[in-house]
Design a protein around this motif. Sequence first.
Motif, PDB file in Angstrom:
ATOM      1  N   ALA A 168      16.200   8.896  10.344  1.00 34.18           N
ATOM      2  CA  ALA A 168      15.728   7.697   9.408  1.00 34.18           C
ATOM      3  C   ALA A 168      14.180   9.062   9.621  1.00 34.18           C
ATOM      4  N   HIS A 169      13.999   9.032   8.626  1.00 34.49           N
ATOM      5  CA  HIS A 169      12.732  10.092   7.927  1.00 34.49           C
ATOM      6  C   HIS A 169      10.863   9.148   7.778  1.00 34.49           C
ATOM      7  N   GLU A 170      10.643   9.026   8.732  1.00 33.79           N
ATOM      8  CA  GLU A 170       9.270   8.183   8.321  1.00 33.79           C
ATOM      9  C   GLU A 170       9.973   6.660   8.013  1.00 33.79           C
ATOM     10  N   THR A 171       9.511   5.916   8.796  1.00 31.47           N
ATOM     11  CA  THR A 171      10.772   4.463   8.625  1.00 31.47           C
ATOM     12  C   THR A 171       9.249   3.805   8.079  1.00 31.47           C
ATOM     13  N   PRO A 172       9.161   3.069   7.084  1.00 30.06           N
ATOM     14  CA  PRO A 172       7.454   2.515   7.341  1.00 30.06           C
ATOM     15  C   PRO A 172       7.466   0.531   7.388  1.00 30.06           C
ATOM     16  N   CYS A 173       8.286   0.035   8.244  1.00 29.74           N
ATOM     17  CA  CYS A 173       8.509  -1.830   7.510  1.00 29.74           C
ATOM     18  C   CYS A 173       7.271  -1.929   8.663  1.00 29.74           C
ATOM     19  N   ALA A 174       6.759  -2.731   8.781  1.00 29.10           N
ATOM     20  CA  ALA A 174       5.758  -2.880   9.566  1.00 29.10           C
ATOM     21  C   ALA A 174       6.300  -3.267  10.990  1.00 29.10           C
ATOM     22  N   ALA A 175       7.357  -3.898  11.108  1.00 29.45           N
ATOM     23  CA  ALA A 175       8.245  -4.321  12.650  1.00 29.45           C
ATOM     24  C   ALA A 175       7.763  -2.961  13.999  1.00 29.45           C
ATOM     25  N   VAL A 176       7.947  -1.595  12.644  1.00 33.14           N
ATOM     26  CA  VAL A 176       7.393  -0.636  14.169  1.00 33.14           C
ATOM     27  C   VAL A 176       6.309   0.253  13.697  1.00 33.14           C
ATOM     28  N   MET A 177       5.398  -0.578  13.491  1.00 33.19           N
ATOM     29  CA  MET A 177       3.627  -0.251  13.259  1.00 33.19           C
ATOM     30  C   MET A 177       2.744  -0.602  14.424  1.00 33.19           C
ATOM     31  N   ASP A 178       1.989  -0.168  14.955  1.00 32.12           N
ATOM     32  CA  ASP A 178       1.496  -0.547  16.143  1.00 32.12           C
ATOM     33  C   ASP A 178       0.648  -2.121  15.714  1.00 32.12           C
ATOM     34  N   ASP A 179       0.256  -1.990  14.692  1.00 34.79           N
ATOM     35  CA  ASP A 179      -0.720  -2.892  14.668  1.00 34.79           C
ATOM     36  C   ASP A 179       0.438  -4.289  13.788  1.00 34.79           C
ATOM     37  N   VAL A 180       1.302  -4.706  14.058  1.00 29.95           N
ATOM     38  CA  VAL A 180       2.865  -5.565  13.200  1.00 29.95           C
ATOM     39  C   VAL A 180       1.774  -6.010  12.141  1.00 29.95           C
ATOM     40  N   ALA A 181       1.214  -7.577  13.083  1.00 25.90           N
ATOM     41  CA  ALA A 181       0.243  -8.009  12.208  1.00 25.90           C
ATOM     42  C   ALA A 181      -0.666  -8.004  11.449  1.00 25.90           C
ATOM     43  N   ARG A 182      -1.182  -6.954  11.481  1.00 23.19           N
ATOM     44  CA  ARG A 182      -2.230  -6.775  10.453  1.00 23.19           C
ATOM     45  C   ARG A 182      -1.084  -5.280   8.820  1.00 23.19           C
ATOM     46  N   ALA A 183       0.125  -4.803   9.164  1.00 20.46           N
ATOM     47  CA  ALA A 183       1.132  -4.484   8.491  1.00 20.46           C
ATOM     48  C   ALA A 183       1.693  -5.388   7.840  1.00 20.46           C
ATOM     49  N   ARG A 184       2.301  -5.941   8.345  1.00 18.89           N
ATOM     50  CA  ARG A 184       2.217  -7.470   7.843  1.00 18.89           C
ATOM     51  C   ARG A 184       2.054  -8.078   6.782  1.00 18.89           C
ATOM     52  N   ALA A 185       0.664  -8.046   6.847  1.00 14.36           N
ATOM     53  CA  ALA A 185      -0.109  -8.847   6.139  1.00 14.36           C
ATOM     54  C   ALA A 185      -0.973  -8.147   4.972  1.00 14.36           C
ATOM     55  N   GLU A 186      -0.534  -6.860   4.490  1.00 17.83           N
ATOM     56  CA  GLU A 186      -0.797  -5.749   4.303  1.00 17.83           C
ATOM     57  C   GLU A 186       0.182  -5.934   2.855  1.00 17.83           C
ATOM     58  N   LEU A 187       0.918  -5.881   3.333  1.00 20.08           N
ATOM     59  CA  LEU A 187       2.460  -5.501   2.548  1.00 20.08           C
ATOM     60  C   LEU A 187       2.910  -7.366   1.709  1.00 20.08           C
ATOM     61  N   ILE A 188       1.911  -8.116   2.323  1.00 22.05           N
ATOM     62  CA  ILE A 188       2.544  -9.394   1.707  1.00 22.05           C
ATOM     63  C   ILE A 188       1.322  -9.375   1.071  1.00 22.05           C
ATOM     64  N   ASP A 189      -0.620  -8.869   0.808  1.00 21.89           N
ATOM     65  CA  ASP A 189      -0.688  -8.819  -0.326  1.00 21.89           C
ATOM     66  C   ASP A 189      -1.007  -7.986  -1.371  1.00 21.89           C
ATOM     67  N   ILE A 190      -0.009  -6.550  -1.090  1.00 22.82           N
ATOM     68  CA  ILE A 190       0.244  -5.797  -2.144  1.00 22.82           C
ATOM     69  C   ILE A 190       1.516  -6.765  -3.096  1.00 22.82           C
ATOM     70  N   THR A 191       2.545  -7.099  -2.290  1.00 23.03           N
ATOM     71  CA  THR A 191       3.469  -7.316  -3.899  1.00 23.03           C
ATOM     72  C   THR A 191       3.186  -8.975  -3.628  1.00 23.03           C
TER      73      THR A 191
END
Length: 281
Positions: A118-141
């Motif tokens: 699994a090369h460079e997995t980008p889902c929010a759940a594996v990020m250092d700041d999960v809440a921020r990553a989720r919020a950014e992805l929701i905002d983008i979509t």
Amino acid sequence: MKNLSVPGASIYYEVRGSGPVVLCIPGGPATADAFRKLGDELESDHTVVTYDPRGLSRSPLTGPFDDSQAIQINADDAHRLISAVSDGKAFVMASSGGAVISLELAKRHPEQITTLVAHETPCAAVMDDVARARAELIDITDTYKTGGLGAAFPKFMAHTRIQGGPPPQPQGEPTPEQVEAGRMFQRNMDFWFGHTMRAIGLYEPDFDALRKVPCRIVSGVGEESRGEVAHEGGLGLARLLRSEPVYFPGAHGGFESHAAGFAARLRELSLESRPSRGTRS
């Protein structure tokens, strides 16, 4: 070049070479073409299988697509491809959003996988700041839904922190082939932003189940992608799987820019995953 009929779609795929099967799962709006250089490097001793994910390029939908089940649907497509092209098992190389899909494949069908990279997995759940990553992805979509690709793409690039600018544009009057390629790219981007990106970004891997599967899961990261969100995700996935990350040449697209070195690393991992035959003399 073949097509596999699956529920709700017709999956275009290519098979070349001979030897152990390597299934390549692309990320984002990418298609089988993303792995052309890597396939050139591997086909001498592997059967390389590449494909267009459903809804992209040569894999048209033949029924409705449930955005909320995008990961599960795409994982099932990969499962059906492995069954169609192998005797039941494959080495899986999955990139970016494809890496997210591959985690669902590994949870559901670990018996089909020898080793998963699994090369460079980008889902929010594996990020250092999960809440921020989720919020950014929701905002983008959400921005895509209200303002289209022109409004959403700059936010996406800021989120990914990918270095460098867009690829150079061809000079002069475009050929009919280039015009059609541009239209196809636009359609693929619209499908990905509109139907798949949100599910990929908000996917919650079952880490407990993944730590127990019988197949080997390797979290890959690029040697040159430090500072980018997918690099952070690769490190995060390794940490959550309680394993060590494996570094690959190049950055997020190292399988294309550094195809020879990338293939060499995959070969090492493929050999490590094969059972021993006999004993040394």
